[in-house]
Design an enzyme around this catalytic site. Sequence first.
Site, PDB file in Angstrom:
ATOM      1  N   HIS A  93       0.862  -1.190   0.000  1.00 15.33           N
ATOM      2  CA  HIS A  93       0.000   0.000   0.000  1.00 15.33           C
ATOM      3  C   HIS A  93       0.899   1.240   0.000  1.00 15.33           C
ATOM      4  O   HIS A  93       2.031   1.211   0.485  1.00 15.33           O
ATOM      5  CB  HIS A  93      -0.881   0.020   1.244  1.00 15.33           C
ATOM      6  CG  HIS A  93      -1.996  -0.974   1.218  1.00 15.33           C
ATOM      7  ND1 HIS A  93      -3.124  -0.812   1.983  1.00 15.33           N
ATOM      8  CD2 HIS A  93      -2.166  -2.128   0.528  1.00 15.33           C
ATOM      9  CE1 HIS A  93      -3.935  -1.827   1.775  1.00 15.33           C
ATOM     10  NE2 HIS A  93      -3.372  -2.646   0.896  1.00 15.33           N
TER      11      HIS A  93
ATOM     12  N   GLU B 259       0.882   3.888   1.813  1.00 14.86           N
ATOM     13  CA  GLU B 259       1.329   4.297   3.147  1.00 14.86           C
ATOM     14  C   GLU B 259       2.480   3.433   3.651  1.00 14.86           C
ATOM     15  O   GLU B 259       3.438   3.924   4.242  1.00 14.86           O
ATOM     16  CB  GLU B 259       0.189   4.203   4.179  1.00 14.86           C
ATOM     17  CG  GLU B 259      -1.038   5.012   3.828  1.00 14.86           C
ATOM     18  CD  GLU B 259      -2.112   4.214   3.120  1.00 14.86           C
ATOM     19  OE1 GLU B 259      -3.292   4.410   3.462  1.00 14.86           O
ATOM     20  OE2 GLU B 259      -1.797   3.399   2.224  1.00 14.86           O
TER      21      GLU B 259
ATOM     22  N   CYS C 292      -6.352   1.953   5.686  1.00 15.59           N
ATOM     23  CA  CYS C 292      -7.013   0.717   6.101  1.00 15.59           C
ATOM     24  C   CYS C 292      -6.481   0.285   7.475  1.00 15.59           C
ATOM     25  O   CYS C 292      -5.615   0.946   8.053  1.00 15.59           O
ATOM     26  CB  CYS C 292      -6.756  -0.382   5.065  1.00 15.59           C
ATOM     27  SG  CYS C 292      -5.035  -0.940   5.024  1.00 15.59           S
TER      28      CYS C 292
ATOM     29  N   CYS D 164      -2.614  -0.363   7.421  1.00 14.06           N
ATOM     30  CA  CYS D 164      -1.839   0.874   7.363  1.00 14.06           C
ATOM     31  C   CYS D 164      -1.977   1.677   8.657  1.00 14.06           C
ATOM     32  O   CYS D 164      -1.012   2.266   9.120  1.00 14.06           O
ATOM     33  CB  CYS D 164      -2.240   1.688   6.150  1.00 14.06           C
ATOM     34  SG  CYS D 164      -1.779   0.879   4.597  1.00 14.06           S
TER      35      CYS D 164
END
Length: 169
Positions: free
Chosen positions: A62, A64, A92, A95
Amino acid sequence: MKQLTSQIEIDKKWMRLALRFARTAKARGEVPVGALIVENESQKILGWGYNKKEKLQTSLAHAEMIAIHRACKKINNWRLENCTLYVTLEPCVMCAGAILQSRIKRVVYGADDKKGGAVKSLYELLEDHRLNHWCLIENGIYADKSSEYLKSFFKHLRSIKKKSPFELN
């Protein structure tokens, strides 16, 4: 006399760059999410990223997570205590956990994630005072643009699937 820049102007500046990373992800066939980590006092970028799940074939890629990893490597420290994370989509659960573990002070994000958001939409992990760390949150900066990128990306994916139906042999 030097003019002071407001926090909202600073946040918009960095979110525009996060949106550029999101566009890069979209151009590469990834879900268009971009992120960067900025050290609050110096206003220097420590890490940046965009989604690379398809390219790297890992659910960990992801935007992040990539930005956090790069920032920690850059300063050779897992603590990002005086930093702000800018990201185009609400983080999410995974993260949010990484954000808490790295002790990021502020999180600024664009679009809410009604199906997977762990900051405001489904959960409020980053402000849960039962945990040993929590973050300051600013949401909605360039939310419309962030949401537009995501909607157009998924609309395009759906159109591709309609054009090439699954055939049984």
